[in-house]
Scaffold this active site. Sequence first.
Site, short mmCIF file in Angstrom:
data_model
loop_
_atom_site.label_atom_id
_atom_site.label_comp_id
_atom_site.label_asym_id
_atom_site.label_seq_id
_atom_site.Cartn_x
_atom_site.Cartn_y
_atom_site.Cartn_z
N GLU A 99 11.51 -8.11 5.71
CA GLU A 99 12.37 -7.13 4.82
C GLU A 99 12.19 -6.24 4.67
OE1 GLU A 99 13.33 -9.26 0.48
OE2 GLU A 99 12.90 -6.84 -0.66
N ASP A 101 12.76 -2.20 2.66
CA ASP A 101 13.62 -2.16 1.73
C ASP A 101 13.84 -0.77 1.61
OD1 ASP A 101 14.10 -4.34 0.16
OD2 ASP A 101 11.62 -4.50 -0.08
N GLU A 103 14.97 1.54 -2.55
CA GLU A 103 15.46 1.25 -3.54
C GLU A 103 15.23 1.80 -4.09
OE1 GLU A 103 14.58 -3.37 -5.90
OE2 GLU A 103 12.86 -2.25 -5.70
N HIS A 116 12.07 4.27 -3.98
CA HIS A 116 10.94 3.23 -3.17
C HIS A 116 11.40 2.48 -2.08
CE1 HIS A 116 8.60 0.16 -5.90
NE2 HIS A 116 8.41 -0.37 -4.95
#
Length: 245
Positions: A99, A101, A103, A116
């Site tokens: 993954e 990411d 955020e 994030h």
Amino acid sequence: MGLFCNGFSLFLIVCSMAVAASGSFYQDFDLTWGDHRAKIFNGGQLLSLSLDKVSGSGFRSKKEYLFGRIDMQLKLVAGNSAGTVTAYYLSSQGPTHDEIDFEFLGNLSGDPYILHTNVFTQGKGNREQQFYLWFDPTRNFHTYSVIWSQQHIIFLVDNIPIRVFKNGESIGVPFPKSQPMRIYSSLWNADDWATRGGLVKTDWTKAPFTAYYRNFKADACSWSSGSSSCGSRSSSSFSDRCMAY
Ligand SMILES: *[C@@H]1O[C@H](CO)[C@@H](O)[C@H](O)[C@H]1NC(C)=O
């Protein structure tokens, strides 16, 4: 520049360069949850997610990608967005998934969002890095990109690299390189941790909260299972044939 994907015979996999000409959200994404809270409009050029007290919402790409550059422009929840989280990420499936990411943790009006970031390899994350942005991400669209090659994963904001996750396999750190990922995004309530560690709660009188997306671009190796352009999912040669720039 770009990805070189050779045609080859044993497996019916087609590596495609989905260059520019950003298609339409109808063509590239499925709205996956939240009913009417996820919307595509302007003839497929704009997508929005919203969150209210009952539910958030989300979408995901129709295709899976393995290496490449993926750009999306986002305009985040404006005003008092405390407690809300807009997640925009790439992920494979299963217990040992990989993954990548972004955020965005909302905040009270005038207080900064936190960006994030995280990278999961083989189901393990704990590689968070947080950033304050140098602009207000709710006023205009800004471009958030991932460049994913065999050597590194680079996170970019408006074309400025903010984080590099290098391939550390030589020192025993697994690197995402064999599991194709879909692109996902969701807007949800996380007021138990998001803003000032959970101290500031979502103000539901300000709902619905809405984030916008446009100009999706995938300059990437894609494989879309079930579509006519791709066959087997099981070829390990796939990544070998797709050499990243
Ligand atoms: C929200 O604003 C406060 C005050 O400036 C700051 O300490 C915090 O890091 C900001 N972001 C989040 C997500 O809490």
